[in-house]
Scaffold this active site. Sequence first.
Site, mmCIF file in Angstrom:
data_model
loop_
_atom_site.group_PDB
_atom_site.id
_atom_site.type_symbol
_atom_site.label_atom_id
_atom_site.label_comp_id
_atom_site.label_asym_id
_atom_site.label_seq_id
_atom_site.Cartn_x
_atom_site.Cartn_y
_atom_site.Cartn_z
ATOM 1 N N GLY A 15 10.527 -19.270 -12.055
ATOM 2 C CA GLY A 15 11.767 -19.802 -11.482
ATOM 3 C C GLY A 15 12.959 -18.900 -11.784
ATOM 4 O O GLY A 15 13.770 -18.584 -10.896
ATOM 5 N N ARG B 168 -7.484 -22.181 -13.944
ATOM 6 C CA ARG B 168 -6.416 -22.768 -13.128
ATOM 7 C C ARG B 168 -6.689 -24.256 -12.899
ATOM 8 O O ARG B 168 -5.785 -25.062 -12.789
ATOM 9 C CB ARG B 168 -6.334 -22.041 -11.782
ATOM 10 C CG ARG B 168 -5.842 -20.597 -11.900
ATOM 11 C CD ARG B 168 -5.714 -19.951 -10.530
ATOM 12 N NE ARG B 168 -5.164 -18.598 -10.619
ATOM 13 C CZ ARG B 168 -5.899 -17.483 -10.679
ATOM 14 N NH1 ARG B 168 -7.213 -17.550 -10.663
ATOM 15 N NH2 ARG B 168 -5.320 -16.301 -10.735
ATOM 16 N N HIS C 269 -6.961 -19.172 -4.053
ATOM 17 C CA HIS C 269 -6.417 -18.386 -5.158
ATOM 18 C C HIS C 269 -7.224 -18.749 -6.387
ATOM 19 O O HIS C 269 -6.947 -19.714 -7.060
ATOM 20 C CB HIS C 269 -4.943 -18.757 -5.357
ATOM 21 C CG HIS C 269 -4.287 -17.974 -6.450
ATOM 22 N ND1 HIS C 269 -4.264 -16.616 -6.481
ATOM 23 C CD2 HIS C 269 -3.611 -18.384 -7.547
ATOM 24 C CE1 HIS C 269 -3.602 -16.210 -7.542
ATOM 25 N NE2 HIS C 269 -3.203 -17.269 -8.215
ATOM 26 N N GLY D 247 11.601 -26.038 -10.911
ATOM 27 C CA GLY D 247 10.932 -25.358 -12.020
ATOM 28 C C GLY D 247 11.728 -24.090 -12.271
ATOM 29 O O GLY D 247 11.874 -23.249 -11.380
ATOM 30 N N ILE E 114 4.034 -22.667 -5.587
ATOM 31 C CA ILE E 114 3.414 -21.608 -6.401
ATOM 32 C C ILE E 114 2.534 -22.218 -7.494
ATOM 33 O O ILE E 114 1.621 -21.597 -8.011
ATOM 34 C CB ILE E 114 4.504 -20.703 -7.037
ATOM 35 C CG1 ILE E 114 5.399 -20.073 -5.949
ATOM 36 C CG2 ILE E 114 3.873 -19.612 -7.890
ATOM 37 C CD1 ILE E 114 6.416 -19.060 -6.477
ATOM 38 N N THR E 115 2.817 -23.473 -7.837
ATOM 39 C CA THR E 115 2.124 -24.139 -8.952
ATOM 40 C C THR E 115 0.601 -24.131 -8.762
ATOM 41 O O THR E 115 0.103 -24.388 -7.679
ATOM 42 C CB THR E 115 2.642 -25.592 -9.060
ATOM 43 O OG1 THR E 115 4.058 -25.557 -9.248
ATOM 44 C CG2 THR E 115 1.987 -26.342 -10.214
HETATM 45 O O1 TXD Z 1 -0.251 -16.991 -7.433
HETATM 46 C C1 TXD Z 1 0.182 -18.016 -7.875
HETATM 47 N N1 TXD Z 1 0.327 -19.060 -7.080
HETATM 48 C C2 TXD Z 1 0.557 -18.124 -9.300
HETATM 49 C C3 TXD Z 1 0.764 -19.429 -9.839
HETATM 50 C C4 TXD Z 1 0.720 -16.993 -10.124
HETATM 51 C C5 TXD Z 1 1.164 -17.138 -11.416
HETATM 52 C C6 TXD Z 1 1.479 -18.424 -12.008
HETATM 53 N N2 TXD Z 1 1.193 -19.534 -11.175
HETATM 54 C C7 TXD Z 1 1.561 -20.882 -11.575
HETATM 55 O O2 TXD Z 1 2.969 -21.052 -11.406
HETATM 56 C C8 TXD Z 1 1.347 -21.261 -13.017
HETATM 57 O O3 TXD Z 1 0.010 -21.565 -13.271
HETATM 58 C C9 TXD Z 1 2.245 -22.480 -13.126
HETATM 59 O O4 TXD Z 1 1.583 -23.622 -12.602
HETATM 60 C C10 TXD Z 1 3.432 -22.136 -12.225
HETATM 61 C C11 TXD Z 1 4.719 -21.789 -12.926
HETATM 62 O O5 TXD Z 1 4.511 -20.711 -13.791
HETATM 63 P P1 TXD Z 1 5.661 -20.259 -14.851
HETATM 64 O O6 TXD Z 1 5.141 -19.073 -15.554
HETATM 65 O O7 TXD Z 1 6.978 -20.194 -14.193
HETATM 66 O O8 TXD Z 1 5.630 -21.504 -15.837
HETATM 67 P P2 TXD Z 1 6.767 -21.998 -16.866
HETATM 68 O O9 TXD Z 1 7.561 -20.863 -17.384
HETATM 69 O O10 TXD Z 1 6.103 -22.917 -17.836
HETATM 70 O O11 TXD Z 1 7.730 -22.864 -15.934
HETATM 71 C C12 TXD Z 1 7.367 -24.087 -15.426
HETATM 72 C C13 TXD Z 1 8.586 -24.964 -15.513
HETATM 73 C C14 TXD Z 1 9.050 -25.266 -16.935
HETATM 74 O O12 TXD Z 1 10.375 -24.816 -17.109
HETATM 75 C C15 TXD Z 1 8.938 -26.785 -17.042
HETATM 76 O O13 TXD Z 1 9.997 -27.371 -17.810
HETATM 77 C C16 TXD Z 1 9.037 -27.192 -15.589
HETATM 78 O O14 TXD Z 1 8.292 -26.221 -14.881
HETATM 79 N N3 TXD Z 1 8.508 -28.511 -15.287
HETATM 80 C C17 TXD Z 1 9.062 -29.307 -14.367
HETATM 81 N N4 TXD Z 1 10.106 -29.110 -13.551
HETATM 82 C C18 TXD Z 1 10.426 -30.111 -12.727
HETATM 83 N N5 TXD Z 1 9.747 -31.288 -12.676
HETATM 84 C C19 TXD Z 1 8.704 -31.507 -13.486
HETATM 85 N N6 TXD Z 1 8.029 -32.667 -13.433
HETATM 86 C C20 TXD Z 1 8.310 -30.484 -14.376
HETATM 87 N N7 TXD Z 1 7.333 -30.368 -15.309
HETATM 88 C C21 TXD Z 1 7.454 -29.153 -15.864
#
Ligand code: TXD
Length: 319
Positions: A15, A89, A176, A10, A119-120
């Site tokens: 990321g 969430r 969380h 990600g 983190i997801t």
């Molecule tokens: O405290 C915590 N754990 C958190 C969690 C705090 C803040 C945000 N948190 C969660 O992190 C948020 O709810 C999301 O589930 C994740 C990632 O957050 P981010 O802000 O980085 O999200 P983005 O910018 O949308 O990035 C997610 C990326 C994006 O580029 C997609 O193309 C990619 O994930 N993506 C994938 N990558 C690989 N494989 C698959 N299947 C895939 N699907 C989407």
Amino acid sequence: MARNKIALIGSGQIGGTLAHLAGLKELGDIVLFDIAEGMPQGKALDLAESSPVDGFDSGLSGTNTYEGIAGSDVVIVTAGVPRKPGMSRDDLLEINLKVMEQVGAGIKKYAPDAFVICITNPLDAMVWALQKFSGLPANKVVGMAGVLDSARFRYFLAEEFKVSVEDVTAFVLGGHGDTMVPLTRYSTVAGVPLTDLVKMGWLTAERLEEIVQRTRDGGAEIVGLLKTGSAFYAPAASAIQMAESYLKDKKRVLPCAAYLDGQYGQKDMYVGVPTVIGENGIERIIEIDLNSDEKAMFDKSVASVNGLVDACKKIQPAL
Ligand code: TXD
């Protein structure tokens, strides 16, 4: 000696920030993975081009195939969809569970010896599923939430008291989510518990409760302001602290979503507890005494996480 390898599954907001911080701290070579074509390659190149200015030597590359993460020492997973305003969430559960299945398979095949930080969201359920899908030992798969939740609590307290953030420690337990448990008697300013600070007149019990509630709502506050996504700077910084403790065997005591096998009376679940992170991953889970109020809040949080895990099992009976 070969450099460590850090894979970021990600390459979105968190990321990209993870890659930047890992580079600035020279934690190792960094591979950004994403399903979006060109995006991880573009971010890797942009970051690499910043390295002469900032003076760090880290290999940076982007990939759309799991081969690229082969042999990683640390894998940090942010793949999935983040929250939009109004979404909880938990709304993310179904989509992100499918993502965890793919990511788990990729890690199992190419990076089975890695320390994996998930983190997801919804965090506690996703890290539980990722551990099952990847088949990695439970001490090597951990969820990031407590470091972030504590950091938010620390920041709000430091602002309130007009003291340095460095002198405020905070302790947040549980899942969380809205049921997280900020423990005021274990949170301190230079060792003085918040409960004593209330007695000393630094703040009222009501004001402390407001700050506790703001901490619980910390993620939503940022989502409400950003409108197009969720927090990413503080979440990335928090996960990097965990990765660094593993890679440098620092044995930091950090609140993480860790696998419980009897601790706190819970089995086969992930929830936020104090842990020690060192070269063997989660090396210890610290079991603290909870008073009856804290226990009630913790149990409520555990029940909410269990509800999400049950939802995962319904969607994916193989789990
Ligand atoms: O405290 C915590 N754990 C958190 C969690 C705090 C803040 C945000 N948190 C969660 O992190 C948020 O709810 C999301 O589930 C994740 C990632 O957050 P981010 O802000 O980085 O999200 P983005 O910018 O949308 O990035 C997610 C990326 C994006 O580029 C997609 O193309 C990619 O994930 N993506 C994938 N990558 C690989 N494989 C698959 N299947 C895939 N699907 C989407």
